[in-house]
Design a protein around this motif. Structure first.
Motif, PDB file in Angstrom:
ATOM      1  N   GLN A  75       4.817  -3.889  -8.295  1.00 15.45           N
ATOM      2  CA  GLN A  75       5.537  -3.474  -7.095  1.00 15.45           C
ATOM      3  C   GLN A  75       6.976  -3.966  -7.368  1.00 15.45           C
ATOM      4  N   ALA A  76       7.287  -5.320  -7.959  1.00 16.90           N
ATOM      5  CA  ALA A  76       8.565  -5.816  -8.314  1.00 16.90           C
ATOM      6  C   ALA A  76       9.007  -4.929  -9.275  1.00 16.90           C
ATOM      7  N   LYS A  77       8.355  -4.354 -10.078  1.00 15.00           N
ATOM      8  CA  LYS A  77       8.950  -3.506 -11.087  1.00 15.00           C
ATOM      9  C   LYS A  77       9.508  -2.236 -10.707  1.00 15.00           C
ATOM     10  N   MET A 136      11.040  -4.344  -0.169  1.00 10.23           N
ATOM     11  CA  MET A 136      10.141  -4.792  -1.322  1.00 10.23           C
ATOM     12  C   MET A 136       8.782  -5.414  -0.348  1.00 10.23           C
ATOM     13  N   LEU A 137       9.153  -5.909   0.754  1.00 12.22           N
ATOM     14  CA  LEU A 137       8.283  -6.442   1.524  1.00 12.22           C
ATOM     15  C   LEU A 137       7.123  -5.628   2.249  1.00 12.22           C
ATOM     16  N   THR A 138       7.880  -4.539   2.641  1.00  9.95           N
ATOM     17  CA  THR A 138       7.118  -3.564   3.393  1.00  9.95           C
ATOM     18  C   THR A 138       6.558  -2.539   2.489  1.00  9.95           C
ATOM     19  N   GLN A 139       6.755  -2.536   1.120  1.00  7.03           N
ATOM     20  CA  GLN A 139       5.802  -1.759   0.500  1.00  7.03           C
ATOM     21  C   GLN A 139       4.769  -2.474  -0.110  1.00  7.03           C
ATOM     22  N   ALA A 140       4.775  -4.197  -0.204  1.00  2.79           N
ATOM     23  CA  ALA A 140       3.730  -4.701  -0.379  1.00  2.79           C
ATOM     24  C   ALA A 140       2.840  -5.065   0.693  1.00  2.79           C
ATOM     25  N   VAL A 141       3.220  -4.825   2.004  1.00  5.20           N
ATOM     26  CA  VAL A 141       2.440  -4.914   3.178  1.00  5.20           C
ATOM     27  C   VAL A 141       1.545  -3.399   3.139  1.00  5.20           C
ATOM     28  N   SER A 142       2.264  -2.470   2.813  1.00  2.04           N
ATOM     29  CA  SER A 142       1.504  -1.249   2.975  1.00  2.04           C
ATOM     30  C   SER A 142       0.454  -1.090   1.874  1.00  2.04           C
ATOM     31  N   ALA A 143       0.681  -1.835   0.733  1.00  2.00           N
ATOM     32  CA  ALA A 143      -0.510  -1.644  -0.247  1.00  2.00           C
ATOM     33  C   ALA A 143      -1.458  -2.564   0.096  1.00  2.00           C
ATOM     34  N   ARG A 144      -1.355  -3.577   0.971  1.00  2.00           N
ATOM     35  CA  ARG A 144      -2.355  -4.577   1.397  1.00  2.00           C
ATOM     36  C   ARG A 144      -2.737  -4.355   2.850  1.00  2.00           C
ATOM     37  N   ILE A 145      -2.586  -3.503   3.455  1.00  2.00           N
ATOM     38  CA  ILE A 145      -2.557  -3.290   4.950  1.00  2.00           C
ATOM     39  C   ILE A 145      -4.040  -3.746   5.665  1.00  2.00           C
ATOM     40  N   GLY A 146      -5.106  -3.493   4.573  1.00  2.00           N
ATOM     41  CA  GLY A 146      -6.437  -3.699   5.196  1.00  2.00           C
ATOM     42  C   GLY A 146      -6.659  -5.262   5.405  1.00  2.00           C
ATOM     43  N   SER A 147      -5.609  -6.191   5.249  1.00  2.00           N
ATOM     44  CA  SER A 147      -5.778  -7.513   5.558  1.00  2.00           C
ATOM     45  C   SER A 147      -5.603  -7.902   6.804  1.00  2.00           C
TER      46      SER A 147
END
Length: 416
Positions: A75-77, A136-147
């Protein structure tokens, strides 16, 4: 009979007014000026759209630390962001100017602030740093929204604390923009309140038929200089008088009249913008003062001078047709024209100076323009007043007045 007389008066006054060339000169000046402004806006539109597209796709160097573990290397990349060993080692390159931004993501972004550090690029362009950090944060959350622990974060934006640096020193952001922007308010107040006095300063003597008597004891240069300096002094008195009730109420009666407790200590007075703003304010005020004095010297009556005064006063409001571009894209064509055209330069340059988009070089050029313009208008006012001092019933011909002045000087040189 009364109706016939009224019709005669109306017809006479209307025809007498609309058949004068100076009436149409003053009347058509405003729509022509607005046509030029709208034309510049149209020409600036494509350039502004291009600049906006470039801004959307603009890349800047980013490093980050992530105590939350949300942001993966993949995601950082996407954002071309590199991981920093520690917050301290991430902030240091930003202060040194070797990297554009550093993002410090906390262990719990839902309750803790995301700290953003960036190179100062101006009050509005700095917003890109927080926007990218949030992305960046929103994309990371979207990838792990199941948590389950991310539900609160997914429903709202994170709190982001942004700091910017210029020359290795932290900038104050909006609190440093407020003091130089106050010059805009002062400029408007002075010109609007004193414009009538500026115009009448030379008209009064002509209308009272006493200019010949005055010029037997005073040189025109001395007279006009005294009037301009007196207007500056009157302006200072009005600033003090208008500011006094607000200052007294804030210091002594804040609780009684429920004035909000403003923390003035948070304001930052940066020397360069404050000095530049002051010089532009004084030069701009001098330019408008001498211009209105010159108009008063040309016109035989205040009634006829009023039309031209309106055109001059409108000039200080013209920049607000492009105020969004002044804020967002100061390099747009229309903003550049307004920055360097003498009668729109004071307001445009004061706004850009407060917003941090006026460079030192641009500020120096604007200051030179308004002061040179004020000197030229002062010279013109002196010549026009001297030549038109006994022109009580007709407008002074500017070309004749200036050529007359040159002939007088030439004759004086030959006599010497």
């Amino acid at each position: 009979m009364a109706q016939h007389n009224l019709r005669t008066v109306v017809s006479f006054e209307f025809i007498r007014t609309v058949t004068k060339k100076r009436f149409w000169a003053a009347t058509l000046a405003v729509p022509l000026m607005l046509a030029v402004v709208f034309g510049l806006l149209y020409l600036s539109r494509s350039a502004t759209d291009t600049a906006a597209d470039a801004q959307k796709s603009a890349e800047f160097t980013i490093s980050y630390t992530d105590a939350s573990g949300l942001i993966t290397p993949e995601q950082a990349k996407v954002f071309r962001a590199t991981r920093a060993p520690s917050p301290e080692e991430g902030i240091r390159p930003v202060q040194a100017g070797t990297i554009d931004a550093f993002f410090d993501f906390p262990a719990d972004p839902a309750t803790e602030k995301v700290k953003v550090y960036g190179a100062d690029r101006g009050l509005f362009e700095n917003n890109k740093y927080s926007a990218v950090a949030q992305a960046m944060l929103t994309q990371a959350v979207s990838a792990r929204i199941g948590s389950p622990g991310l539900s609160a974060l997914a429903r709202s934006d994170a709190t982001i604390d942004t700091k910017t640096y210029r020359g290795g020193v932290e900038t104050a952001g909006f609190m440093s923009a407020v003091p130089p922007l106050s010059y805009v308010v002062i400029f408007y107040g002075l010109v609007i309140l004193l414009s009538g006095q500026m115009l009448n300063s030379t008209l009064e003597e002509k209308e009272n038929r006493v200019t010949e008597m005055i010029l037997t004891t005073l040189k025109p240069t001395t007279l006009i200089s005294g009037k301009v300096l007196a207007l500056f002094a009157v302006g200072l008195v009005q600033i003090v008088v208008f500011a006094s009730p607000l200052l007294i109420a804030y210091l002594f009666f804040r609780d009684q009249i429920n004035i909000p407790d403003v923390d003035l200590s948070a304001l930052v007075f940066e020397p360069l913008p404050m000095i530049a703003g002051f010089l532009i304010l004084v030069g701009g005020f001098a330019l408008f003062t001498t211009t209105l004095v010159a108009i008063g010297a040309v016109m035989p009556t205040a009634k006829e001078a009023g039309n031209f005064m309106a055109v001059v006063i409108i000039m200080i409001f013209v920049p607000f047709y492009a105020v969004t571009l002044i804020f967002s894209n100061p390099q747009a064509l229309i903003v550049q024209v307004f920055t360097y055209f003498p009668f729109t330069a004071p307001v445009t340059a004061l706004l850009r100076n407060g917003l941090g988009s006026l460079t030192v070089g641009e500020g120096a050029v604007v200051i030179a323009i308004v002061y040179i313009g004020a000197v030229l208008m002062f010279y013109l006012a002196v010549r026009l007043f001297q030549y038109g001092s006994i022109s009580y019933t007709s407008k002074v011909n500017i070309r004749t007045a200036l050529s007359s002045g040159r002939r007088v000087k030439a004759a004086g040189g030959q006599a010497g």
